[in-house]
Design a protein around this motif. Structure first.
Motif, PDB file in Angstrom:
ATOM      1  N   ARG A 185       0.833  -1.211   0.000  1.00  0.00           N
ATOM      2  CA  ARG A 185       0.000   0.000   0.000  1.00  0.00           C
ATOM      3  C   ARG A 185       0.863   1.254   0.000  1.00  0.00           C
ATOM      4  NH1 ARG A 185      -3.109   2.604   4.926  1.00  0.00           N
ATOM      5  NH2 ARG A 185      -4.367   4.134   3.831  1.00  0.00           N
ATOM      6  N   LEU A 186       1.863   1.317   0.865  1.00  0.00           N
ATOM      7  CA  LEU A 186       2.708   2.501   0.972  1.00  0.00           C
ATOM      8  C   LEU A 186       3.519   2.729  -0.301  1.00  0.00           C
ATOM      9  CD1 LEU A 186       3.796   4.847   2.672  1.00  0.00           C
ATOM     10  CD2 LEU A 186       5.566   3.282   3.503  1.00  0.00           C
ATOM     11  N   SER A 187       4.158   1.695  -0.805  1.00  0.00           N
ATOM     12  CA  SER A 187       4.980   1.887  -2.004  1.00  0.00           C
ATOM     13  C   SER A 187       4.120   2.263  -3.200  1.00  0.00           C
ATOM     14  CB  SER A 187       5.828   0.650  -2.297  1.00  0.00           C
ATOM     15  OG  SER A 187       5.025  -0.483  -2.502  1.00  0.00           O
ATOM     16  N   GLY A 188       2.934   1.686  -3.318  1.00  0.00           N
ATOM     17  CA  GLY A 188       2.026   2.056  -4.401  1.00  0.00           C
ATOM     18  C   GLY A 188       1.590   3.501  -4.303  1.00  0.00           C
ATOM     19  N   TYR A 189       1.213   3.927  -3.104  1.00  0.00           N
ATOM     20  CA  TYR A 189       0.794   5.313  -2.906  1.00  0.00           C
ATOM     21  C   TYR A 189       1.942   6.283  -3.198  1.00  0.00           C
ATOM     22  CZ  TYR A 189      -0.033   9.700  -0.556  1.00  0.00           C
ATOM     23  OH  TYR A 189      -0.118  11.040  -0.269  1.00  0.00           O
ATOM     24  N   LEU A 190       3.121   6.001  -2.669  1.00  0.00           N
ATOM     25  CA  LEU A 190       4.252   6.916  -2.862  1.00  0.00           C
ATOM     26  C   LEU A 190       4.684   6.988  -4.324  1.00  0.00           C
ATOM     27  CD1 LEU A 190       6.322   6.067   0.333  1.00  0.00           C
ATOM     28  CD2 LEU A 190       4.933   8.111  -0.085  1.00  0.00           C
ATOM     29  N   LEU A 191       4.641   5.868  -5.017  1.00  0.00           N
ATOM     30  CA  LEU A 191       4.975   5.880  -6.448  1.00  0.00           C
ATOM     31  C   LEU A 191       3.924   6.683  -7.214  1.00  0.00           C
ATOM     32  CD1 LEU A 191       6.803   4.972  -8.749  1.00  0.00           C
ATOM     33  CD2 LEU A 191       5.393   2.912  -8.935  1.00  0.00           C
ATOM     34  N   TYR A 192       2.660   6.459  -6.919  1.00  0.00           N
ATOM     35  CA  TYR A 192       1.579   7.212  -7.563  1.00  0.00           C
ATOM     36  C   TYR A 192       1.762   8.710  -7.313  1.00  0.00           C
ATOM     37  CZ  TYR A 192      -3.103   9.148  -8.245  1.00  0.00           C
ATOM     38  OH  TYR A 192      -4.158   9.927  -8.622  1.00  0.00           O
ATOM     39  N   ARG A 193       2.051   9.075  -6.061  1.00  0.00           N
ATOM     40  CA  ARG A 193       2.209  10.493  -5.707  1.00  0.00           C
ATOM     41  C   ARG A 193       3.351  11.146  -6.459  1.00  0.00           C
ATOM     42  NH1 ARG A 193       4.296  12.114   0.075  1.00  0.00           N
ATOM     43  NH2 ARG A 193       6.191  11.505  -0.986  1.00  0.00           N
ATOM     44  N   VAL A 194       4.493  10.495  -6.527  1.00  0.00           N
ATOM     45  CA  VAL A 194       5.639  11.108  -7.208  1.00  0.00           C
ATOM     46  C   VAL A 194       5.420  11.160  -8.720  1.00  0.00           C
ATOM     47  CG1 VAL A 194       7.142   9.101  -7.579  1.00  0.00           C
ATOM     48  CG2 VAL A 194       8.153  11.319  -7.073  1.00  0.00           C
ATOM     49  N   LEU A 195       4.667  10.218  -9.251  1.00  0.00           N
ATOM     50  CA  LEU A 195       4.361  10.283 -10.686  1.00  0.00           C
ATOM     51  C   LEU A 195       3.396  11.421 -10.997  1.00  0.00           C
ATOM     52  CD1 LEU A 195       4.073   6.480 -11.594  1.00  0.00           C
ATOM     53  CD2 LEU A 195       5.958   8.069 -12.121  1.00  0.00           C
ATOM     54  N   ILE A 196       2.445  11.680 -10.116  1.00  0.00           N
ATOM     55  CA  ILE A 196       1.490  12.769 -10.305  1.00  0.00           C
ATOM     56  C   ILE A 196       2.180  14.122 -10.108  1.00  0.00           C
ATOM     57  CG2 ILE A 196      -0.603  13.867  -9.393  1.00  0.00           C
ATOM     58  CD1 ILE A 196      -1.100  11.319 -11.049  1.00  0.00           C
TER      59      ILE A 196
END
Length: 187
Positions: free
Chosen positions: A111-122
């Protein structure tokens, strides 16, 4: 049943070492003990350190070569998952507590790695690196080294839990408190 070696007085030191490294024997053979990769590393801490340094080093090389920071948080959070799964399978004991804690780390890490990757891509960048030179620089490498230390030290509880040789103790108030804290923190 536990097997103990008998010893003569001159072999007392060797026998004491052997006695402290007893294994539980069942009808089918050895059960209930961790399987260290190296005999001198009972808890597989050195192996976990090597895996962490290899994983963080690989991500550092990718990030430095491409001069971007989009994988830093993904590398950190996913490293926790790798160590939890690795130590669970190395232990080969699968006590309920080991499975639940490892599953909690797995769910949290994904969950954390998915969220952080999504955030940095956005967002497109990680502001922590705005003043830092990217690429093969000392400051960028030191960040990755500290991330490796953070992951390893943060993983110690699951590493040591998964390496246990003891009979699975009954659940206690602390287990319930930990489960409640996980659920509250996760939501």
């Amino acid at each position: 049943r536990l097997h103990r070696q008998s010893w003569e007085s001159e072999d007392r030191e060797a026998a004491t070492w052997s006695q402290t490294n007893m294994v539980m024997q069942g009808e089918g053979g050895t059960m209930g003990c961790a399987h260290p990769v190296w005999a001198w590393d009972q808890y597989n801490v050195a192996l976990c350190a090597a895996v962490t340094l290899a994983l963080q080093g690989t991500f550092f090389i990718i990030a430095a070569a491409l001069q971007f920071d989009k994988v830093t948080d993904l590398a950190g959070a996913s490293n926790f998952v790798v160590l939890a799964v690795l130590t669970l399978f190395l232990a080969d004991t699968y006590f309920l507590r080991q499975i639940l804690v490892s599953a909690a780390v797995l769910v949290w890490g994904i969950r954390l790695s998915g969220y952080l990757l999504y955030r940095v891509l956005i967002v497109g960048k990680d502001e922590r690196f705005d003043k830092m030179q990217r690429g093969f620089t000392l400051s960028f490498a030191v960040f990755w080294l500290f991330q490796a230390v953070w992951v390893l030290v943060g993983s110690f509880p699951v590493i040591f839990l998964n390496a246990t040789c003891d009979v699975d103790p009954p659940f206690s108030f602390l287990d319930a408190a930990g489960g409640i804290m996980f659920v509250v923190g996760f939501t």
